[in-house]
Design a protein around this motif. Structure first.
Motif, PDB file in Angstrom:
ATOM      1  N   ASP A 161       0.899  -1.236  -0.203  1.00 37.34           N
ATOM      2  CA  ASP A 161      -0.024  -0.579  -0.164  1.00 37.34           C
ATOM      3  C   ASP A 161       1.091   1.242   0.137  1.00 37.34           C
ATOM      4  O   ASP A 161       0.321   2.231   0.569  1.00 37.34           O
ATOM      5  N   SER A 162       1.763   1.162  -0.535  1.00 34.66           N
ATOM      6  CA  SER A 162       3.097   2.638  -0.401  1.00 34.66           C
ATOM      7  C   SER A 162       2.794   2.876  -1.551  1.00 34.66           C
ATOM      8  O   SER A 162       1.967   3.129  -2.107  1.00 34.66           O
ATOM      9  N   LYS A 163       2.875   4.654  -1.145  1.00 35.37           N
ATOM     10  CA  LYS A 163       1.944   5.676  -2.423  1.00 35.37           C
ATOM     11  C   LYS A 163       3.240   5.916  -2.505  1.00 35.37           C
ATOM     12  O   LYS A 163       3.286   6.912  -3.595  1.00 35.37           O
ATOM     13  N   SER A 164       4.407   5.138  -2.950  1.00 38.71           N
ATOM     14  CA  SER A 164       5.807   5.105  -3.796  1.00 38.71           C
ATOM     15  C   SER A 164       5.827   6.227  -5.093  1.00 38.71           C
ATOM     16  O   SER A 164       5.988   6.855  -5.966  1.00 38.71           O
ATOM     17  N   ASN A 165       4.668   5.578  -6.034  1.00 34.00           N
ATOM     18  CA  ASN A 165       3.479   6.214  -7.067  1.00 34.00           C
ATOM     19  C   ASN A 165       2.738   7.143  -7.055  1.00 34.00           C
ATOM     20  O   ASN A 165       1.806   7.120  -7.672  1.00 34.00           O
ATOM     21  N   GLU A 207       9.292   1.690   9.248  1.00 41.21           N
ATOM     22  CA  GLU A 207       7.789   3.398   9.551  1.00 41.21           C
ATOM     23  C   GLU A 207       8.062   4.198   9.328  1.00 41.21           C
ATOM     24  O   GLU A 207       7.782   4.984   8.202  1.00 41.21           O
ATOM     25  N   GLU A 208       9.730   5.067   9.879  1.00 39.45           N
ATOM     26  CA  GLU A 208      10.247   6.016  10.088  1.00 39.45           C
ATOM     27  C   GLU A 208      10.941   6.369   8.187  1.00 39.45           C
ATOM     28  O   GLU A 208      11.090   7.481   7.405  1.00 39.45           O
ATOM     29  N   TYR A 209      11.006   5.717   7.828  1.00 39.07           N
ATOM     30  CA  TYR A 209      11.859   5.204   6.374  1.00 39.07           C
ATOM     31  C   TYR A 209      10.762   5.441   5.107  1.00 39.07           C
ATOM     32  O   TYR A 209      11.231   6.239   4.164  1.00 39.07           O
ATOM     33  N   GLN A 210       9.533   4.391   5.184  1.00 35.98           N
ATOM     34  CA  GLN A 210       8.508   5.116   4.638  1.00 35.98           C
ATOM     35  C   GLN A 210       7.841   6.399   4.813  1.00 35.98           C
ATOM     36  O   GLN A 210       7.392   7.036   3.342  1.00 35.98           O
ATOM     37  N   SER A 262       6.894  10.961   2.412  1.00 30.83           N
ATOM     38  CA  SER A 262       7.577  12.424   2.302  1.00 30.83           C
ATOM     39  C   SER A 262       7.559  13.172   1.058  1.00 30.83           C
ATOM     40  O   SER A 262       7.259  13.896   0.192  1.00 30.83           O
ATOM     41  N   ILE A 263       8.703  12.468  -0.368  1.00 31.61           N
ATOM     42  CA  ILE A 263       9.741  12.779  -1.049  1.00 31.61           C
ATOM     43  C   ILE A 263       8.457  12.785  -2.466  1.00 31.61           C
ATOM     44  O   ILE A 263       8.584  13.601  -2.602  1.00 31.61           O
ATOM     45  N   ASN A 264       8.265  11.547  -2.634  1.00 28.41           N
ATOM     46  CA  ASN A 264       7.061  11.376  -3.687  1.00 28.41           C
ATOM     47  C   ASN A 264       5.803  12.744  -3.881  1.00 28.41           C
ATOM     48  O   ASN A 264       5.509  12.458  -4.929  1.00 28.41           O
ATOM     49  N   SER A 265       5.391  13.233  -2.295  1.00 27.69           N
ATOM     50  CA  SER A 265       4.584  14.264  -1.930  1.00 27.69           C
ATOM     51  C   SER A 265       4.637  15.294  -2.500  1.00 27.69           C
ATOM     52  O   SER A 265       3.949  15.789  -3.051  1.00 27.69           O
TER      53      SER A 265
END
Length: 346
Positions: free
Chosen positions: A94-98, A201-204, A209-212
């Motif tokens: 469920d990552s927001k990486s995309n 959790e911190e890295y995710q 935050s970067i991808n946002s």
């Protein structure tokens, strides 16, 4: 009076510039292994800069007493426990990486609708040259996924590079092992306590935050980037190898200053989409968050971790040097941080 005032102002400006020059001169420029003492810690700890790709392990052969220093410590501190990192990659579906991508249409006619006749011809030509690329159309891969697949196929077809290894082992798994993995395996072998500077959790959270901050890409931009990559992937792949080899060379030379500059070139190349779109601002923000902001975050943890435990801290070499690097930040907290190589020479 006016002349005297101007002289005072000029003198103050000179002092300010001279102070900045002295500060730059004092920043670490060379060395990967550093000894940390002072500021009330009970026993010495060590800070080591790693290389996150193949080839870096050979630097251990040029650092005298590395093994004895490593096993003299009780605690291994790393960016992230790699066993957990693998779990993060395999389970975090469920990552927001995309999050910067629009939902991709699932109709079979996606490429028919999105590509111009010229673009269809370019894609057809690429598929005819490499049958494996048919998957792009058969699986209806969105353009950015297609780029990743083409890159994967290119790397798969290339000859494997062989690197010199620690202890000159003939074992391929050791010859090509990434240095971070080797060090964690050694930490397990010697039953060292392992502490991580980034939890999953911190890295995710950082990654999200970067991808946002990524701009939303249009389908048209995705398609244009895919076609650009298809037309230029051999040149792009060659450039990637050139940048990585330069980075490895500087790492093996233990040149912290030039290493960080070269890392910026690699980062720009790895962010081809943003470069293609002319969004260099995002790349600068990403670099700041991945290096400087993480350094600041880690420095909230490191003093407590090394206070009562002799520790071996292993992080990417790019985190060591510079004004916001870990070496300078530790020194600003009144720790003595000295290159192990310099200690030997003395």
């Amino acid at each position: 009076m006016k002349t005297n005032l101007l002289l005072i102002i000029a003198f103050l400006i000179f002092l300010g510039c001279n102070g900045k020059h002295d500060q730059q001169e004092s920043l670490p420029k060379h060395g990967l292994l550093w000894k940390i003492t002072g500021n009330g810690i009970q026993s010495a700890s060590f800070l080591f800069g790693t290389f996150h790709e193949q080839g870096g392990i050979s630097v251990l052969d040029s650092i005298q007493s590395f093994d004895s220093i490593f096993i003299s410590t009780d605690q291994f501190i790393c960016e992230m426990d790699l066993r957990k990192a693998v779990k993060l990659l395999t389970e975090k579906k469920d990552s927001k990486s995309n999050s910067y991508l629009k939902p991709w249409p699932n109709t079979d006619s996606t490429y028919v609708n999105l590509l111009t006749d010229e673009q269809k011809s370019i894609l057809d030509s690429a598929i005819n040259k490499d049958e494996s690329l048919r998957i792009i159309r058969e699986w209806n891969l969105r353009p950015v996924q297609a780029v990743s697949f083409i890159k994967y196929q290119s790397q798969k077809n290339a000859k494997d590079n062989k690197f010199p290894s620690k202890d000159n082992s003939d074992n391929d798994s050791v010859r090509t092992i990434i240095l971070d993995i080797y060090l964690q395996q050694q930490a397990y072998k010697y039953n060292m306590d392992i502490e991580e500077l980034d939890s999953m959790e911190e890295y995710q959270k950082l990654n999200d935050s970067i991808n946002s901050r990524l701009p939303i890409m249009s389908y048209k931009s995705e398609v244009e980037f895919m076609i650009y990559y298809i037309q230029n992937y051999q040149e792009i792949d060659s450039l990637q190898k050139e940048y990585t080899n330069k980075l490895l060379t500087l790492y093996l030379q233990q040149d912290l200053g030039l290493l960080r500059q070269q890392q910026k070139e690699v980062n720009r190349h790895n962010n081809m989409i943003m470069s293609f779109l002319g969004n260099g601002n995002f790349i600068e923000i990403q670099e700041k968050m991945l290096i400087d902001e993480r350094n600041n975050f880690w420095m909230k943890k490191i003093p407590n971790l090394i206070k009562n435990n002799s520790s071996f801290i292993a992080v990417g070499a790019g985190h060591l040097g510079g004004e916001n690097g870990l070496i300078n930040q530790l020194r600003n907290l009144n720790y003595s941080v000295v290159s192990v190589k310099k200690l030997r020479n003395n």
